[in-house]
Write a protein that holds these residues in place. Structure first.
Motif, mmCIF file in Angstrom:
data_model
loop_
_atom_site.group_PDB
_atom_site.id
_atom_site.type_symbol
_atom_site.label_atom_id
_atom_site.label_comp_id
_atom_site.label_asym_id
_atom_site.label_seq_id
_atom_site.Cartn_x
_atom_site.Cartn_y
_atom_site.Cartn_z
ATOM 1 N N UNK A 69 44.890 42.746 34.939
ATOM 2 C CA UNK A 69 45.243 42.022 36.152
ATOM 3 C C UNK A 69 46.622 42.462 36.645
ATOM 4 N N UNK A 70 46.866 42.361 37.953
ATOM 5 C CA UNK A 70 48.141 42.818 38.495
ATOM 6 C C UNK A 70 49.279 41.850 38.219
ATOM 7 N N UNK A 71 50.487 42.401 38.208
ATOM 8 C CA UNK A 71 51.708 41.606 38.162
ATOM 9 C C UNK A 71 52.553 42.029 39.356
ATOM 10 N N UNK A 72 53.138 41.052 40.004
ATOM 11 C CA UNK A 72 54.038 41.371 41.110
ATOM 12 C C UNK A 72 55.479 41.173 40.658
ATOM 13 N N UNK A 73 56.284 42.182 40.871
ATOM 14 C CA UNK A 73 57.694 42.102 40.511
ATOM 15 C C UNK A 73 58.517 42.670 41.660
ATOM 16 N N UNK A 74 59.078 41.749 42.458
ATOM 17 C CA UNK A 74 59.901 42.159 43.604
ATOM 18 C C UNK A 74 59.173 43.146 44.506
ATOM 19 N N UNK A 75 57.913 42.834 44.764
ATOM 20 C CA UNK A 75 57.121 43.637 45.681
ATOM 21 C C UNK A 75 56.390 44.796 45.057
ATOM 22 N N UNK A 76 56.626 45.045 43.768
ATOM 23 C CA UNK A 76 55.969 46.177 43.118
ATOM 24 C C UNK A 76 54.810 45.684 42.271
ATOM 25 N N UNK A 77 53.638 46.217 42.532
ATOM 26 C CA UNK A 77 52.436 45.836 41.807
ATOM 27 C C UNK A 77 52.229 46.768 40.620
ATOM 28 N N UNK A 78 52.028 46.195 39.436
ATOM 29 C CA UNK A 78 51.677 47.041 38.297
ATOM 30 C C UNK A 78 50.841 46.231 37.315
ATOM 31 N N UNK A 79 50.099 46.949 36.474
ATOM 32 C CA UNK A 79 49.253 46.243 35.524
ATOM 33 C C UNK A 79 49.240 46.910 34.153
ATOM 34 N N UNK A 80 50.115 47.865 33.934
ATOM 35 C CA UNK A 80 50.221 48.450 32.609
ATOM 36 C C UNK A 80 49.336 49.637 32.345
ATOM 37 N N UNK A 81 48.585 50.106 33.333
ATOM 38 C CA UNK A 81 47.772 51.307 33.176
ATOM 39 C C UNK A 81 48.169 52.300 34.269
ATOM 40 N N UNK A 82 47.934 53.590 34.051
ATOM 41 C CA UNK A 82 48.246 54.561 35.102
ATOM 42 C C UNK A 82 47.520 54.208 36.396
ATOM 43 N N UNK A 83 48.146 54.450 37.539
ATOM 44 C CA UNK A 83 47.517 54.073 38.822
ATOM 45 C C UNK A 83 46.103 54.609 38.987
ATOM 46 N N UNK A 84 45.854 55.830 38.488
ATOM 47 C CA UNK A 84 44.519 56.415 38.639
ATOM 48 C C UNK A 84 43.481 55.663 37.807
ATOM 49 N N UNK A 85 43.938 54.905 36.838
ATOM 50 C CA UNK A 85 43.014 54.171 35.960
ATOM 51 C C UNK A 85 42.929 52.697 36.320
ATOM 52 N N UNK A 86 43.285 52.365 37.553
ATOM 53 C CA UNK A 86 43.235 50.964 37.969
ATOM 54 C C UNK A 86 42.471 50.836 39.276
ATOM 55 N N UNK A 87 41.483 49.967 39.285
ATOM 56 C CA UNK A 87 40.673 49.726 40.469
ATOM 57 C C UNK A 87 41.251 48.513 41.193
ATOM 58 N N UNK A 88 41.992 48.755 42.262
ATOM 59 C CA UNK A 88 42.652 47.664 42.968
ATOM 60 C C UNK A 88 41.662 46.733 43.666
ATOM 61 N N UNK A 89 40.471 47.250 43.957
ATOM 62 C CA UNK A 89 39.475 46.419 44.626
ATOM 63 C C UNK A 89 38.886 45.364 43.713
ATOM 64 N N UNK A 125 31.393 58.331 29.913
ATOM 65 C CA UNK A 125 30.815 57.441 30.914
ATOM 66 C C UNK A 125 31.946 56.568 31.456
ATOM 67 N N UNK A 126 32.188 56.676 32.759
ATOM 68 C CA UNK A 126 33.274 55.904 33.352
ATOM 69 C C UNK A 126 32.784 54.527 33.783
ATOM 70 N N UNK A 127 33.618 53.522 33.572
ATOM 71 C CA UNK A 127 33.279 52.172 34.029
ATOM 72 C C UNK A 127 34.550 51.370 34.246
ATOM 73 N N UNK A 128 34.411 50.276 34.956
ATOM 74 C CA UNK A 128 35.520 49.342 35.137
ATOM 75 C C UNK A 128 35.505 48.318 34.006
ATOM 76 N N UNK A 129 36.693 47.940 33.568
ATOM 77 C CA UNK A 129 36.840 47.049 32.415
ATOM 78 C C UNK A 129 37.699 45.838 32.782
#
Length: 403
Positions: free
Chosen positions: A224-244, A264-268
């Motif tokens: 899940x995302x965390x917001x910190x002063x406008x910056x969104x991050x969730x602890x995984x590389x951006x390419x490995x995160x499905x924002x939708x 086999x790629x999937x969302x987790x």
């Protein structure tokens, strides 16, 4: 007098063996897996305020969580001591984090990680034994309580390993366990190994030393995302995160159309390291405790506990309980696994983080607005998250239920 023949009892005893020969062994764990394991809920952390709020929603939790520091050889604050006393005097479970990485003995500034590593080695060498006297005295006062001692928390190579073998931490863990075992008067102490999620194998002190494995579950661990002063991050590389979908995206090792191993790629819903740690614990015959868990600033609305914050809080809660009942693949590994009996305890930090880790609105430890921890994590302040939490307790076998 000669005893009566016992042949009927012998035949009854042989029936399972005969059945096994005729029909084959029963499916392993078939009967045991029909119901979830019995789990306990702890109210964390640091003050009785967490207990008071959580128990306004649930029945009395099974215990709580506090901290003890090596530097002073006592509780982090009187509030920790008082909360531990409240719990232990009722014979409840008390998780105690014995910490030195946050405030290493002898630290006067500079590289705190380096000093923490040095202290870890000094502990392994037998130093600081006197710093455990207060803790041992407390444990011995309460034979009815259960104590889960974390030998520091979220341990890592950065703060605890002097070389790649991590023998400094492994030996420190064993030394502290031996010290406490030698001074306690009863068998009500268990030892918890609580690593950062990516280094659970590297620092593992061994099966003989560890009773339980701990894990922190905040936002990263549930993708899940965390917001910190406008910056969104969730602890995984951006390419490995499905924002939708607010999920991690990683492969597992499945098979192609010819039956060969293939990615086999999937969302987790879960970080792959957390699932890997659960399998690691199961492979080593250890149960796990969620030693720390709580909501973070999931939205960019200055942490207000309404609107989207409510929705994200409910999603966080659903994923937390879903993790306890996980069955399926693990990122970067082959096969599927039933991990639904690994986690047997959860510590929920039921505090208003906007006022810091002590949740006291006195201006001393407040978190700045729109920062990572600027969120009211008290379960009583939520609606859908509270409903999901109550449902999760009932569905996953907790001894504590909602009122």
């Amino acid at each position: 007098m000669r005893p009566a023949p016992r042949r009927p009892f012998l035949l009854l005893a042989l029936l399972p063996l005969v059945a096994g020969l005729l029909f084959g062994p029963a499916a392993p764990g078939a009967a045991a897996s029909t119901a979830p394991p019995q789990r306990i809920l702890l109210a964390g952390q640091s003050t009785k305020a967490a207990w008071d709020d959580l128990s306004s929603v649930t029945d009395a939790p099974a215990g709580g969580s506090v901290y003890y520091e090596l530097a002073s050889g006592t509780w982090v604050s009187p509030a920790h001591r008082d909360y531990a006393t409240f719990l232990a005097s009722q014979g409840r479970t008390v998780q105690i984090g014995i910490s030195w990485k946050d405030n290493p003995p002898g630290y006067t500034g500079g590289d705190r990680a380096a000093r923490s590593r040095a202290v870890t080695q000094e502990l392994a060498d037998g130093q600081y034994a006197d710093r455990f006297a207060t803790l041992l005295s407390f444990v011995n006062q309460y034979p009815r309580a259960t104590f889960l001692l974390r030998i520091d928390y979220e341990v890592s190579s950065t703060f605890h390993c002097t070389d790649s073998s991590c023998s400094s931490y492994k030996n420190a863990f064993a030394r502290i366990r031996a010290l406490i075992d030698g001074g306690k008067h009863q068998g009500n102490v268990q030892y918890v190994y609580h690593p950062v999620r990516g280094e659970y194998a590297q620092l593992y002190p061994g099966d003989a030393a560890v009773d339980r494995i701990g894990v922190s579950v905040f936002a990263h661990e549930l993708c899940l995302p965390i917001y910190d002063n406008g910056y969104l991050y969730n602890g995984t590389p951006p390419a490995n995160y499905d924002t939708g979908t607010l999920q991690c995206r990683n492969p597992y090792i499945g098979t192609d159309s010819w039956g060969n191993p293939a990615a086999v790629w999937k969302d987790w819903d879960y970080d792959g390291n957390v699932l890997g740690m659960m399998k690691f614990a199961q492979d080593h015959g250890k149960t796990m405790i969620v030693s720390e868990s709580g909501m973070m600033n999931f939205t960019a609305d200055n942490g207000a506990t309404d609107g989207l914050e409510q929705t994200r809080g409910a999603l966080w809660t659903q994923r937390l309980f879903g993790l306890l009942d996980y069955r399926g693949p693990i990122p970067n590994q082959p096969g599927t696994y039933d991990l639904s009996r690994v986690v047997t305890a959860v510590t929920y930090i039921d505090l208003d983080f906007r006022y810091g880790w002590d949740a006291v609105p006195d201006g001393t430890f407040d978190f700045p607005p729109d920062s990572t921890w600027f969120v009211d994590g008290r379960l009583s302040r939520y609606t859908t998250a509270r409903t999901a939490f109550c449902q999760g307790l009932a569905d996953t076998g907790f001894t504590t239920r909602c009122r």
